[in-house]
Design a protein around this motif. Structure first.
Motif, mmCIF file in Angstrom:
data_model
loop_
_atom_site.group_PDB
_atom_site.id
_atom_site.type_symbol
_atom_site.label_atom_id
_atom_site.label_comp_id
_atom_site.label_asym_id
_atom_site.label_seq_id
_atom_site.Cartn_x
_atom_site.Cartn_y
_atom_site.Cartn_z
ATOM 1 N N TRP A 1 -64.993 -6.656 -69.074
ATOM 2 C CA TRP A 1 -66.413 -6.902 -69.368
ATOM 3 C C TRP A 1 -67.233 -5.741 -68.802
ATOM 4 N N HIS B 1 -77.443 -9.105 -70.566
ATOM 5 C CA HIS B 1 -77.829 -9.015 -69.152
ATOM 6 C C HIS B 1 -77.729 -7.591 -68.600
ATOM 7 N N ARG C 1 -71.905 -7.912 -77.249
ATOM 8 C CA ARG C 1 -72.723 -9.121 -77.130
ATOM 9 C C ARG C 1 -74.181 -8.736 -77.342
ATOM 10 N N GLN D 1 -70.536 -18.129 -78.270
ATOM 11 C CA GLN D 1 -70.473 -18.453 -76.839
ATOM 12 C C GLN D 1 -71.144 -19.797 -76.580
ATOM 13 N N GLU E 1 -72.470 -22.282 -73.794
ATOM 14 C CA GLU E 1 -72.951 -22.044 -72.423
ATOM 15 C C GLU E 1 -73.553 -23.270 -71.757
ATOM 16 N N GLY F 1 -68.638 -18.928 -71.178
ATOM 17 C CA GLY F 1 -69.169 -18.185 -70.045
ATOM 18 C C GLY F 1 -69.208 -19.130 -68.857
ATOM 19 N N PRO F 2 -68.315 -18.962 -67.891
ATOM 20 C CA PRO F 2 -68.244 -19.923 -66.781
ATOM 21 C C PRO F 2 -69.536 -19.985 -65.961
ATOM 22 N N SER F 3 -70.263 -18.874 -65.864
ATOM 23 C CA SER F 3 -71.480 -18.884 -65.032
ATOM 24 C C SER F 3 -72.534 -19.815 -65.622
ATOM 25 N N ASP F 4 -72.814 -19.618 -66.912
ATOM 26 C CA ASP F 4 -73.854 -20.446 -67.522
ATOM 27 C C ASP F 4 -73.413 -21.899 -67.662
ATOM 28 N N LEU G 1 -64.505 -15.456 -69.740
ATOM 29 C CA LEU G 1 -64.710 -14.364 -68.792
ATOM 30 C C LEU G 1 -64.170 -14.767 -67.427
ATOM 31 N N VAL H 1 -65.115 -7.483 -64.337
ATOM 32 C CA VAL H 1 -66.391 -6.890 -64.755
ATOM 33 C C VAL H 1 -66.461 -5.493 -64.128
HETATM 34 O O1 LIG Z 1 -71.932 -17.500 -68.450
HETATM 35 C C1 LIG Z 1 -71.291 -16.448 -68.255
HETATM 36 O O2 LIG Z 1 -70.335 -16.393 -67.451
HETATM 37 C C2 LIG Z 1 -71.665 -15.286 -69.035
HETATM 38 O O3 LIG Z 1 -72.279 -15.403 -70.066
HETATM 39 C C3 LIG Z 1 -71.388 -13.939 -68.443
HETATM 40 C C4 LIG Z 1 -72.583 -13.536 -67.637
HETATM 41 O O4 LIG Z 1 -73.597 -13.141 -68.508
HETATM 42 C C5 LIG Z 1 -72.368 -12.460 -66.600
HETATM 43 O O5 LIG Z 1 -71.633 -12.948 -65.533
HETATM 44 C C6 LIG Z 1 -71.769 -11.192 -67.096
HETATM 45 O O6 LIG Z 1 -71.802 -10.200 -66.109
#
Ligand SMILES: O=C(O)C(=O)C[C@H](O)[C@@H](O)CO
Length: 254
Positions: free
Chosen positions: A22, A48, A73, A149, A151, A174-177, A214, A236
């Motif tokens: 990434w 981002h 993206r 994606q 989220e 996307g694990p973060s979102d 990711l 990343v």
């Molecule tokens: O939800 C997520 O995980 C993503 O969509 C990736 C993020 O945008 C970010 O961590 C990428 O650097």
């Protein structure tokens, strides 16, 4: 001259697991160098990352030197951003924040020429090798891969209907979102989140589409691959750089 084949799509649809990285630094030098490492794909983030679309074309040109296929993206599920990314030669798009089947269908339509979609037509773009290819318009739709994606928890509830949209080639988590949407902001490693990530891979596979995700380190990437995710980013770029730099500083000071 023939239009370029989308090897990412070809290999994904053939059932292969594809290893990616990434990239958020928007550096053409990093793009070129990392494409030579042997990864199957590099993700260029414009959602981002501090880069607008004018900065994307040099990234794609640099990546073309190596083995990695470019995945772009766009900043949003937006028909103009999608059209411009495709004209620059991106053949595989990761569309952020797809909430339902209508939004997935809109993303696919934005990548297809009429009568199958609404993509605007331009003659001499990087996508058509500046108009030098003889068959670009005939094969363009077929050679584009759409990855959507998911989220949020609401999108997760509609996963099967999103995955069923014709033209959706893969579903990316996307694990973060997703963890934020579950109430665990900044805690994607929490067991509740990991359980959902595991179940989600199985649901995407059952829906007949390729699951992607990711990871930010190799251990997470291996676990996700074991769960069935098939296009997995193992790190990343900024994370790699910072981890290496911190290691050097610690070693030098030791
Ligand atoms: O939800 C997520 O995980 C993503 O969509 C990736 C993020 O945008 C970010 O961590 C990428 O650097």
């Amino acid at each position: 001259m023939k239009a370029p084949e989308n090897l990412f799509k070809k290999r994904l649809l053939a059932g292969e697991s594809l290893h990616g990285l990434w990239l958020s630094m928007a550096s053409p030098v990093a793009s070129e160098a990392l494409s030579l490492v042997g990864f199957d794909w590099l993700l260029f983030d414009t959602e981002h990352a501090a880069v607008d679309l004018a900065g994307v074309q040099p990234l794609l040109q640099a990546a073309a030197v190596g083995t990695a296929q470019a995945v772009l993206r766009p900043a949003w599920n937006d028909k103009v951003l999608i059209k411009r990314a495709l004209d620059m030669g991106a053949q595989t798009l990761l569309i952020p924040f797809v909430e339902n089947a209508e939004e997935a269908a809109a993303a696919v339509a934005a990548t297809r020429y009429p009568p199958h979609g609404i993509r605007g037509v331009a003659g001499a773009t990087r996508a058509s090798r500046f108009g030098l290819t003889s068959d670009y318009f005939a094969v363009a739709d077929r050679e584009i891969a759409v990855l959507v994606q998911i989220e949020t928890t609401s999108a997760l509830e509609r996963l099967e209907e999103i995955a069923a949209v014709p033209g959706v080639d893969g579903v990316f988590i996307g694990p973060s979102d997703l963890s934020a949407s579950m109430g665990f902001l900044g805690a994607a490693g929490k067991q509740e989140v990991q359980d959902v990530l595991k179940q989600t891979a199985a649901r995407i596979i059952a829906a007949g589409k390729a699951p992607g995700i990711l990871a930010t380190n190799a251990a997470d990437a291996r676990r996700y691959l074991d769960w069935g995710y098939r296009f997995v980013s193992g790190a990343v770029d900024l994370g790699l750089l910072l981890r290496a730099a911190q290691g050097v500083l610690a070693d030098v000071k030791a």
